[in-house]
Write an enzyme that holds these catalytic residues in place. Structure first.
Site, PDB file in Angstrom:
ATOM      1  N   ASN A  33      45.985 -73.496  35.404  1.00 15.86           N
ATOM      2  CA  ASN A  33      47.307 -73.340  34.547  1.00 15.86           C
ATOM      3  C   ASN A  33      47.001 -71.732  34.448  1.00 15.86           C
ATOM      4  O   ASN A  33      47.834 -70.858  34.150  1.00 15.86           O
ATOM      5  CB  ASN A  33      47.024 -73.765  33.593  1.00 15.86           C
ATOM      6  CG  ASN A  33      46.102 -73.087  33.348  1.00 15.86           C
ATOM      7  OD1 ASN A  33      45.114 -72.081  33.605  1.00 15.86           O
ATOM      8  ND2 ASN A  33      45.428 -73.862  31.788  1.00 15.86           N
ATOM      9  N   LEU A  34      46.086 -70.901  35.250  1.00 12.15           N
ATOM     10  CA  LEU A  34      46.705 -69.428  35.718  1.00 12.15           C
ATOM     11  C   LEU A  34      46.084 -68.721  34.141  1.00 12.15           C
ATOM     12  O   LEU A  34      45.982 -67.616  34.169  1.00 12.15           O
ATOM     13  CB  LEU A  34      47.383 -68.498  36.071  1.00 12.15           C
ATOM     14  CG  LEU A  34      48.134 -69.103  37.319  1.00 12.15           C
ATOM     15  CD1 LEU A  34      49.550 -68.444  37.608  1.00 12.15           C
ATOM     16  CD2 LEU A  34      47.345 -68.897  38.474  1.00 12.15           C
ATOM     17  N   ASP A  59      48.539 -77.253  33.389  1.00 14.88           N
ATOM     18  CA  ASP A  59      47.044 -77.124  32.433  1.00 14.88           C
ATOM     19  C   ASP A  59      45.891 -79.075  32.593  1.00 14.88           C
ATOM     20  O   ASP A  59      46.610 -79.646  32.412  1.00 14.88           O
ATOM     21  CB  ASP A  59      47.576 -77.110  31.135  1.00 14.88           C
ATOM     22  CG  ASP A  59      46.381 -77.078  29.999  1.00 14.88           C
ATOM     23  OD1 ASP A  59      46.770 -76.574  28.731  1.00 14.88           O
ATOM     24  OD2 ASP A  59      45.242 -78.039  30.378  1.00 14.88           O
ATOM     25  N   PHE A  82      37.455 -77.576  38.681  1.00 14.02           N
ATOM     26  CA  PHE A  82      36.096 -75.749  38.715  1.00 14.02           C
ATOM     27  C   PHE A  82      36.948 -75.810  36.669  1.00 14.02           C
ATOM     28  O   PHE A  82      36.338 -75.501  35.745  1.00 14.02           O
ATOM     29  CB  PHE A  82      36.610 -75.049  39.395  1.00 14.02           C
ATOM     30  CG  PHE A  82      35.889 -75.203  40.548  1.00 14.02           C
ATOM     31  CD1 PHE A  82      36.526 -75.868  41.572  1.00 14.02           C
ATOM     32  CD2 PHE A  82      35.144 -74.664  40.958  1.00 14.02           C
ATOM     33  CE1 PHE A  82      35.739 -75.671  42.954  1.00 14.02           C
ATOM     34  CE2 PHE A  82      34.082 -75.282  42.100  1.00 14.02           C
ATOM     35  CZ  PHE A  82      34.493 -75.271  43.149  1.00 14.02           C
ATOM     36  N   SER A 126      26.122 -75.795  35.395  1.00 15.81           N
ATOM     37  CA  SER A 126      25.645 -74.712  35.440  1.00 15.81           C
ATOM     38  C   SER A 126      23.491 -74.998  34.673  1.00 15.81           C
ATOM     39  O   SER A 126      23.817 -75.754  34.092  1.00 15.81           O
ATOM     40  CB  SER A 126      26.128 -73.697  34.114  1.00 15.81           C
ATOM     41  OG  SER A 126      25.851 -72.254  33.925  1.00 15.81           O
ATOM     42  N   TYR A 151      29.911 -73.212  25.002  1.00 15.79           N
ATOM     43  CA  TYR A 151      30.706 -73.135  26.459  1.00 15.79           C
ATOM     44  C   TYR A 151      29.868 -74.199  27.341  1.00 15.79           C
ATOM     45  O   TYR A 151      29.482 -75.399  27.878  1.00 15.79           O
ATOM     46  CB  TYR A 151      30.952 -71.587  27.081  1.00 15.79           C
ATOM     47  CG  TYR A 151      29.917 -72.208  27.860  1.00 15.79           C
ATOM     48  CD1 TYR A 151      28.839 -71.954  29.117  1.00 15.79           C
ATOM     49  CD2 TYR A 151      31.433 -72.516  29.229  1.00 15.79           C
ATOM     50  CE1 TYR A 151      28.868 -72.036  30.772  1.00 15.79           C
ATOM     51  CE2 TYR A 151      31.235 -72.650  30.252  1.00 15.79           C
ATOM     52  CZ  TYR A 151      29.879 -72.764  31.570  1.00 15.79           C
ATOM     53  OH  TYR A 151      30.377 -72.342  32.906  1.00 15.79           O
ATOM     54  N   LYS A 155      28.940 -78.382  28.744  1.00 11.20           N
ATOM     55  CA  LYS A 155      29.081 -78.494  30.412  1.00 11.20           C
ATOM     56  C   LYS A 155      27.578 -80.283  29.602  1.00 11.20           C
ATOM     57  O   LYS A 155      27.919 -80.768  30.674  1.00 11.20           O
ATOM     58  CB  LYS A 155      27.699 -77.765  31.255  1.00 11.20           C
ATOM     59  CG  LYS A 155      28.872 -76.321  31.186  1.00 11.20           C
ATOM     60  CD  LYS A 155      30.062 -76.664  32.207  1.00 11.20           C
ATOM     61  CE  LYS A 155      30.653 -76.002  32.578  1.00 11.20           C
ATOM     62  NZ  LYS A 155      32.283 -76.592  33.553  1.00 11.20           N
ATOM     63  N   ARG A 234      17.454 -63.698  36.818  1.00 11.55           N
ATOM     64  CA  ARG A 234      18.331 -64.936  37.768  1.00 11.55           C
ATOM     65  C   ARG A 234      18.388 -64.640  39.014  1.00 11.55           C
ATOM     66  O   ARG A 234      17.270 -63.982  39.607  1.00 11.55           O
ATOM     67  CB  ARG A 234      19.651 -64.227  37.199  1.00 11.55           C
ATOM     68  CG  ARG A 234      19.758 -63.724  35.569  1.00 11.55           C
ATOM     69  CD  ARG A 234      19.647 -65.731  34.824  1.00 11.55           C
ATOM     70  NE  ARG A 234      20.199 -64.424  33.761  1.00 11.55           N
ATOM     71  CZ  ARG A 234      19.260 -64.790  32.050  1.00 11.55           C
ATOM     72  NH1 ARG A 234      18.122 -64.635  32.092  1.00 11.55           N
ATOM     73  NH2 ARG A 234      19.318 -64.769  31.166  1.00 11.55           N
TER      74      ARG A 234
END
Ligand code: NAD
Ligand code: WQD
Length: 343
Positions: A33-34, A59, A82, A126, A151, A155, A234
């Protein structure tokens, strides 16, 4: 030719994965959906591969639009999901936007898959689900810790939704969850790369924007951690290595090699690098300066995490191969090309 639906396919990791899928002879349908990417990315993909993938501006939260899209494209052999919102700080300010966007889009896909006889599903997760691991390097069996942000919670909940759905309908789904560590860098062509909206949250785009002069100074969030140089550690992985893992995962499912209806893999290099090491290496390989200042810790940051990639290396049959030097060189080349594209 197998057809793969890539949601979020004009995004950072998605676009690199689309390139690798096309290189491997897959037909790709991108749904995006940019909201955090630009349709120009299709030009970059076409320049690299010679193929302009099919693109649908949809979307994923829109069930009917997704249903109609799947009708339109007929037999889809696998989905790589993604599409999500991913800014940790923003998720703290706007939790409901994150829960709606990241969970409803996932639920839509899982509900639509059996309707359209789509079985194979790859989910973007993640290493954030591990929080601060008690044992390092971290394996897939490490405990999932309470999320440090909405967030990160999307996940964790997303993984649970997939697990519960598959448990209830084991014959309907074949799923692979990929837990990414810290993807950085860009395609060697510098035709695609990370396109952060506004002020970057992540380290590498901030480093490259500081080096090129868009930002005056990089703030290093703390050097009083229990690490050799005091800055956080990391596992930075080249985004192309990460993209290639998705092709391996799709092929694994399409060729019936999956050992279970749900498999989970850590996608990391197994190499932990500190913030200060990244800055120093970036300056050395690119012969540029990155002005920085040590400031106080960023809330929510974990001290150190890096992957034990053995399971992905030995069972998935994938290994990160790019050096950190090459990865940082590619990040800089992309920033330089962006500057040209902007002018
Ligand atoms: P990105 O923002 O560059 O790409 C996500 C894409 O999804 C964007 O193009 C955005 O426009 C699209 N999108 C978002 N919501 C959508 C919706 N409802 N419908 C259709 N399109 C939608 O992010 P990225 O870095 O490429 O991350 C891709 C995935 O990997 C995300 O799920 C992210 O959570 C996960 N991930 C990223 C990192 C990282 O450091 N980049 C690390 C671990 C996991
Ligand atoms: C890396 C290190 C910072 C910026 C986040 C999300 C994670 C995933 C990847 C989506 C940290 C330090 C950073 C800066 C700095 N995203 N830093 N100055 O925090 O490991 O992970 O992105 O899934 O979920 O949490 O990545 O790049 O933000 O930070 O010193 O301006 O760089 O403190 O130690 P992080 P990051």
């Amino acid at each position: 030719m197998s057809k793969v639906l890539v949601t979020g396919g004009t995004g950072y990791i998605g676009s690199h994965t689309v390139v690798e899928l096309i290189n491997e002879g897959f037909e790709v349908v991108i749904v995006d959906n940019l909201s955090n990417s630009n349709v120009e990315v299709l030009n970059g993909i076409e320049k690299i591969t010679g193929v302009r993938p099919v693109f649908e501006n949809i979307d994923c939260v829109d069930y009917v639009a997704m249903d109609n899209m799947m009708d339109k494209y007929g037999e889809i052999d696998a989905i790589i999901h993604f599409a999500a919102s991913k800014a940790v700080g923003e998720s703290v300010e706007k939790p409901l936007l994150y829960y709606r966007n990241n969970l409803v889009s996932l639920i839509n896909l899982l509900q639509l898959m059996p309707v359209h006889k789509i079985k194979n599903f790859v989910f973007s997760s993640s290493c954030t689900v591990y929080g601060q691991p008690d044992i390092l390097p971290v394996t897939e069996n490490a405990p999932i810790k309470p999320a440090l942000s909405p967030y990160g919670n999307t996940k964790q909940i997303g993984e649970e939704i997939i697990r519960d759905t598959i448990y209830a309908n084991p014959t309907n789904y074949q799923s692979i969850i990929l837990r990414y560590f810290n993807p950085i860098g860009a395609h060697a062509s510098a035709e695609i790369g990370e396109l952060p909206n506004g002020v970057p949250n992540n380290l590498l785009p901030f480093v490259t924007q500081t080096a090129i002069g868009i930002r005056k100074q990089l703030q290093v969030f703390g050097n009083d951690y229990d690490t050799p140089d005091g800055s956080c550690i990391r596992d930075y992985i080249h985004v192309v290595d990460l993209a290639k893992a998705h092709v391996v995962a799709v092929k694994r499912m399409l060729t019936g090699k999956s050992k279970d209806s749900l498999e989970i893999f850590n996608l990391g290099t197994g190499r932990g690098l500190s913030v200060l090491e990244i800055i120093k290496t970036f300056e050395e390989v690119n012969q540029v300066k990155v002005p920085y200042k040590i400031v106080s810790r960023r809330e929510g940051d974990i001290e150190k995490v890096w992957a034990d990639p053995t399971f992905a290396n030995e069972v998935l049959g994938w290994k990160a191969v790019e050096t950190v030097e090459e990865t940082l060189r590619s990040a800089w080349a992309w920033e330089l090309n962006l500057a040209k594209l902007r002018n």
